[in-house]
Design an enzyme around this catalytic site. Structure first.
Site, PDB file in Angstrom:
ATOM      1  N   HIS A  46       0.185 -24.809  35.035  1.00 18.76           N
ATOM      2  CA  HIS A  46      -1.003 -23.361  34.878  1.00 18.76           C
ATOM      3  C   HIS A  46      -0.709 -22.555  33.039  1.00 18.76           C
ATOM      4  CE1 HIS A  46       2.488 -21.689  34.980  1.00 18.76           C
ATOM      5  NE2 HIS A  46       1.980 -20.268  35.212  1.00 18.76           N
TER       6      HIS A  46
ATOM      7  N   GLY B 229       4.992 -23.137  30.283  1.00 17.11           N
ATOM      8  CA  GLY B 229       6.621 -22.948  31.270  1.00 17.11           C
ATOM      9  C   GLY B 229       7.142 -22.073  30.033  1.00 17.11           C
TER      10      GLY B 229
ATOM     11  N   HIS C 172      -0.607 -11.781  31.343  1.00 15.90           N
ATOM     12  CA  HIS C 172      -1.651 -11.897  31.064  1.00 15.90           C
ATOM     13  C   HIS C 172      -3.168 -11.430  30.012  1.00 15.90           C
ATOM     14  CE1 HIS C 172      -1.340 -10.367  35.999  1.00 15.90           C
ATOM     15  NE2 HIS C 172      -1.134 -12.087  35.902  1.00 15.90           N
TER      16      HIS C 172
ATOM     17  N   GLU D 172      -8.588 -13.045  25.251  1.00 17.45           N
ATOM     18  CA  GLU D 172      -7.644 -14.410  24.170  1.00 17.45           C
ATOM     19  C   GLU D 172      -9.676 -14.882  23.648  1.00 17.45           C
ATOM     20  OE1 GLU D 172      -3.507 -15.769  23.183  1.00 17.45           O
ATOM     21  OE2 GLU D 172      -5.070 -18.077  23.134  1.00 17.45           O
TER      22      GLU D 172
ATOM     23  N   MET E  68       0.626 -17.311  23.172  1.00 14.21           N
ATOM     24  CA  MET E  68      -0.544 -16.645  21.955  1.00 14.21           C
ATOM     25  C   MET E  68      -0.183 -16.929  20.228  1.00 14.21           C
ATOM     26  SD  MET E  68       1.118 -12.575  22.119  1.00 14.21           S
ATOM     27  CE  MET E  68       3.091 -12.627  22.101  1.00 14.21           C
TER      28      MET E  68
ATOM     29  N   ASN F  38      -2.274 -19.711  41.102  1.00  9.26           N
ATOM     30  CA  ASN F  38      -1.092 -18.932  42.157  1.00  9.26           C
ATOM     31  C   ASN F  38      -2.328 -18.318  43.634  1.00  9.26           C
ATOM     32  OD1 ASN F  38       0.973 -18.278  40.930  1.00  9.26           O
ATOM     33  ND2 ASN F  38       0.922 -16.231  40.752  1.00  9.26           N
TER      34      ASN F  38
END
Lengths: 142, 486
Positions: free
Chosen positions: B409, B412, B211, B214, B386, B335
């Site tokens: 999403h 991966g 999580h 950013e 990041m 999710n």
């Protein structure tokens, strides 16, 4: 404690082994807690009872791990270990009771690592093999 | 178990329907990304189930429609592969804990600031510090909003609006949140007291692991028309928030794993592996779990709404702007399981769509898409790493037909957390990224090592696979400037 981490690309597999089933449960719980904190920074000033049941030992393992996480989250604790008092089997259930030790979580004091969201039924495994070694495995959602 | 893989096209592979599979498996991949997934099948059984086997396993679940799908960011999960999508018939289908995950409605929200890259270059460090101070993150963090039992129940029913009503955000935010930030059919009685108690102090907290919060800039615009509709332009500063339903979701997952394990046995559902425990959608257990998931989804929307408020305040205080100038681009979960209407064999049909690590990707014209975006479809928010990039995509008609309006999403994971920590140290990564102009703030060095950019697949390739397959279109490329991690 006799535990190891097993490769899992997204999550984290844990494997605990000991000469007794209780010892394997204790190692498994410590394997999980060691993912969350540097355990050397946690003192054992508080203790809480843990009770869990499962239809078999594998499901009981998941229950104990999740119960430990719940107690920790509910009470705002940093837990260090579990001491298993008993594991009893009746007709269709296995029940474990024990005590978890730790203290109130303190961001300044405790070195945190990773959050564990829960224990899953993935990679779930129990075996009491040759030489009486009890092995428990599970994948944790991290 | 032998798994046969057939190449359908340059970007799509199929596991043909065999044995007890009710439908085929379909995986979006190219030759390079399918290879490690096939290789993974050779590994010895033990600590985890290979992702392609998970795709095949899901294909055996009762009521599954058309195909068990995997998006291009596929990797092993528990039960469902991450990047897994499966839709079930409402009458004969099942609902699965593994199809949602413990972090219910984990998702991404992106805020649009009026700032451009040149304005923040000299203040990146200050902004990152402010965000790190203002947004609680990490293991055991608590938020400022402490709720009593009744208030938690209200939050589970109202979602984002519960937070907005208390002054944390703007009513307009709701228009740009998936489902307007509230899923109907959420009954707090289906959520345990323990789950609610664990959430009481966690509203507005980021959590940890992958999580993040950013600060990004728009590096490249691929689709000018869609970018204009979304109100984004080159060099604009965006704030991305990636988190979910926190401890409430984790506890709901834990509680219902046990309930659905019993239900799987009770209803005699043929599952290949315990990790796929499920219940008929129409059963008491199934209905209760869906309701609890809806509560969890609402909690996640509320959480991201609260974090948006905190982030807006941080940015506003550092740059002397009005928080109202920071608009919500969109908020979408990855999710989830949702009742949606899709076309099956030419007929509109209600389905329960599970997306496990897959973003809903509705294209143009769908009524669920905010009116302002309806001409192009809603923005798909794909978080990279990041150190690399994130993307804004949009849905297509083919994606609606082939994937129930779903997409990737993120990049991966390509490497386990253990391997990642062996290969990198958190401090070195922070230093390395600083040399590239990216500021990292985190309470956990080992957490940073686990999330090393090199531990993920190449997000550019993963996005290109979905783009080339025609499932979605690239709109904009975003680059990180500062990242707060739990």
């Amino acid at each position: 404690m006799p535990y190891a981490y097993r490769e899992h690309i997204a999550d984290m597999g844990i494997e605990a082994s000991a000469g007794t089933l209780a010892g394997a449960f204790e190692a498994g719980v410590e394997a999980m807690l060691n993912l969350m904190f540097d355990l050397s920074t946690i003192e054992e000033s508080l203790s809480f009872p843990v009770a869990a049941t499962g239809r078999d030992i594998e499901l009981l393992f998941v229950e104990v791990l999740n119960e430990t996480l719940s107690i920790q989250g509910l009470r705002g604790l940093a837990l260090k270990r579990i001491k298993v008092d008993s594991i009893k089997t009746d007709d269709d259930r296995v029940a474990l009771s024990g005590i978890v030790y730790g203290e109130k979580f303190d961001r300044q004091k405790h070195v945190v690592k990773t959050e564990v969201k829960g224990a899953t039924y993935s990679g779930l495994f129990y075996n009491s093999g040759e030489g009486g070694t009890h092995v428990l495995r599970c994948v944790l959602d991290v | 178990m032998d798994i046969k893989i057939i190449k359908i096209s340059d970007y799509l592979y199929e596991i043909p329907k065999t044995d007890d599979m009710l439908v085929p498996g379909r995986i979006y991949a190219d030759e390079e990304t399918i290879a490690p997934l096939v290789k993974e099948l050779d590994r010895k059984a033990g600590s985890f189930t290979p992702a392609l086997l998970q795709v095949a396993n899901v294909a055996t679940l009762p009521g599954i429609q058309k195909a068990s799908l995997a998006m291009a960011d596929i990797h092993p999960g528990y039960g469902f592969a991450i990047g897994g999508v499966a839709a079930f018939d409402m009458d004969h289908g099942v609902i699965s804990v593994a199809g949602v995950g413990f972090d219910i409605n984990c998702g991404v929200r992106v805020l649009k600031t009026p700032l451009v890259k040149s304005e923040i270059e000299g203040k990146k460090e200050e902004l990152a510090n402010q965000l790190f101070r203002d947004v609680p993150s990490g293991v055991g963090s608590t938020g400022d909003l402490k709720l009593n039992e009744d208030e938690i129940d209200e939050l589970l029913v109202k979602g984002s609006s519960f937070v907005v009503e208390r002054g944390f955000g703007f009513p307009e935010d709701l228009m740009y949140t998936e489902e307007n930030g509230v899923i109907k059919g959420a009954d707090p009685d289906d959520v345990s007291r323990r789950a609610k108690e664990r959430q009481r102090k966690q509203v507005g907290t980021l959590g940890s692991g992958n999580h993040y919060l950013e600060v990004q800039y728009v590096d490249e615009v691929f689709d000018g028309q869609a970018a204009q509709v979304y109100g984004i332009k080159k060099d604009q500063i965006l704030i991305a928030i990636h988190c979910g339903s926190r401890a409430l979701g984790h506890q709901i997952g834990t509680d219902y794993l046990k309930i659905l394990e019993e239900a799987s046995r009770h209803y005699g559902i043929p599952i290949r592996d315990r990790e796929l425990v499920c219940a008929p959608i129409k059963s008491t257990e199934g209905r209760q779990y869906l309701s609890a998931v809806n509560c969890g989804m609402n909690a996640a929307f509320a959480n991201r709404q609260m974090i948006s408020h905190l982030a807006r305040s941080s940015v506003a205080s550092v740059f002397g702007i009005n928080p109202a100038e920071i608009k919500l681009l969109y908020d979408v979960g990855h999710n989830t399981c949702k009742v949606e209407t899709h076309e099956v064999d030419g007929v509109a049909k209600k389905l329960l769509v599970h997306r496990k690590g897959s973003t809903r990707a509705f294209g143009r014209g769908r009524p669920e898409v905010p009116e302002a975006y309806r001409s192009v479809g809603h923005p798909l928010l794909v978080g990279g790493t990041m150190g690399t990039a994130s993307f804004i995509l949009r849905g297509t008609e083919l994606g609606m037909k082939e994937c129930w309006g779903s997409t990737i999403h993120g990049a991966g994971r390509a490497m386990s957390r253990v391997q990642s920590k062996k290969q990198w140290q958190g401090g070195e990564i922070i230093k390395d990224l600083a040399s590239k102009g990216i500021v990292i703030k985190s309470g956990s060095r080992s957490g940073v090592a686990e999330e090393a950019p090199g531990a993920y697949k190449d997000v550019f390739k993963i996005v290109d696979i979905m783009h080339e397959a025609g499932i979605n279109r690239k709109v904009a490329l975003l680059r990180p400037l500062a990242c707060v991690k739990g």
